[in-house]
Scaffold this active site. Sequence first.
Site, PDB file in Angstrom:
ATOM      1  CB  THR A  97      -0.922   0.015   1.225  1.00 39.72           C
ATOM      2  OG1 THR A  97      -1.795  -1.119   1.168  1.00 39.72           O
ATOM      3  CG2 THR A  97      -1.766   1.288   1.249  1.00 39.72           C
ATOM      4  CE  LYS A 172      -5.572  -1.130   1.546  1.00 40.91           C
ATOM      5  NZ  LYS A 172      -4.313  -1.879   1.668  1.00 40.91           N
ATOM      6  CE  LYS A 240       1.450   2.446   4.470  1.00 44.17           C
ATOM      7  NZ  LYS A 240       1.804   1.207   3.755  1.00 44.17           N
TER       8      LYS A 240
END
Length: 290
Positions: A97, A172, A240
């Site tokens: 990711t 995502k 994050k």
Amino acid sequence: MAKVAFIGLGVMGFPMAGHLANAGHEVCVYNRTPAKAEAWCSTYTGRMAETPAAAAEGAEFVFTCVGNDDDLLSVTDGDTGALKGMSAGSTLIDHTTASADVARVLNQLCSEQNLGFLDAPVSGGQAGAENGRLSIMLGGTESDYSKAAQVFECYAASHKLLGPAGSGQLAKMVNQIAIAGLVQGLSEAVHFVKQSGLDGEAVFDVIQHGAAGSWQMVNRHKTMLENEFDFGFAVDWMRKDLNIALNEARKNGARLPVTALVDQFYADVQAEGGGRLDTSSLLKRLEKDS
């Protein structure tokens, strides 16, 4: 069966590479901490390499699943990165990711070497990786996706090409934006149940089958009621991911007020030492002064 390399054996990569080996693919693994690669080789059939470049030599598909943009560039474009070992016609598939920008950079680097590239972040968490039931969001070309689609069946319940390079990472971000709001809403619901004196298990047993139901409610309400947060996707990782989404929103003009707020709530959890707790630990922030 294909010859493949898998770079990055964390909580996701370890079982994902294992599914490839169990399906009969010839797997070579690399991990920054060699002990994890050794543990993988003692669990599954395959071999380990000392560098990403060595792992990638002769591989038809090279998978990466590491921490962030910098880690990704290190294992791909570094001095001993995978791109140094890949052969023309092979495909780099990134399950990290990361940002859409780094996906586009890697796509360009691969194009210059006549390599295929797919950015392919996953959703489903550690349980999804272990059970081979991940969802994969992909960016790249139809030809690269077609070559790799059958390999994804080893560990995915669903996978879909969503557009050119970077599209998987953007999707995502959509996933994480939606989850952030869901977990905050569920945290407030659990907190309200506890404060009201209701039987929480009975309440959620009813409402999880209605319009309020979600994966988060079905899989997390019991542990949240018991104040158990020592498993699953960590707060540090979620922050994050949310920062990646918020940075992209600043560039594309999207307004994400709830996401920005939940990100700060997660910062509060981190400040209390909860960075490695499951994301459902948002509840702890609400109950801090109760």
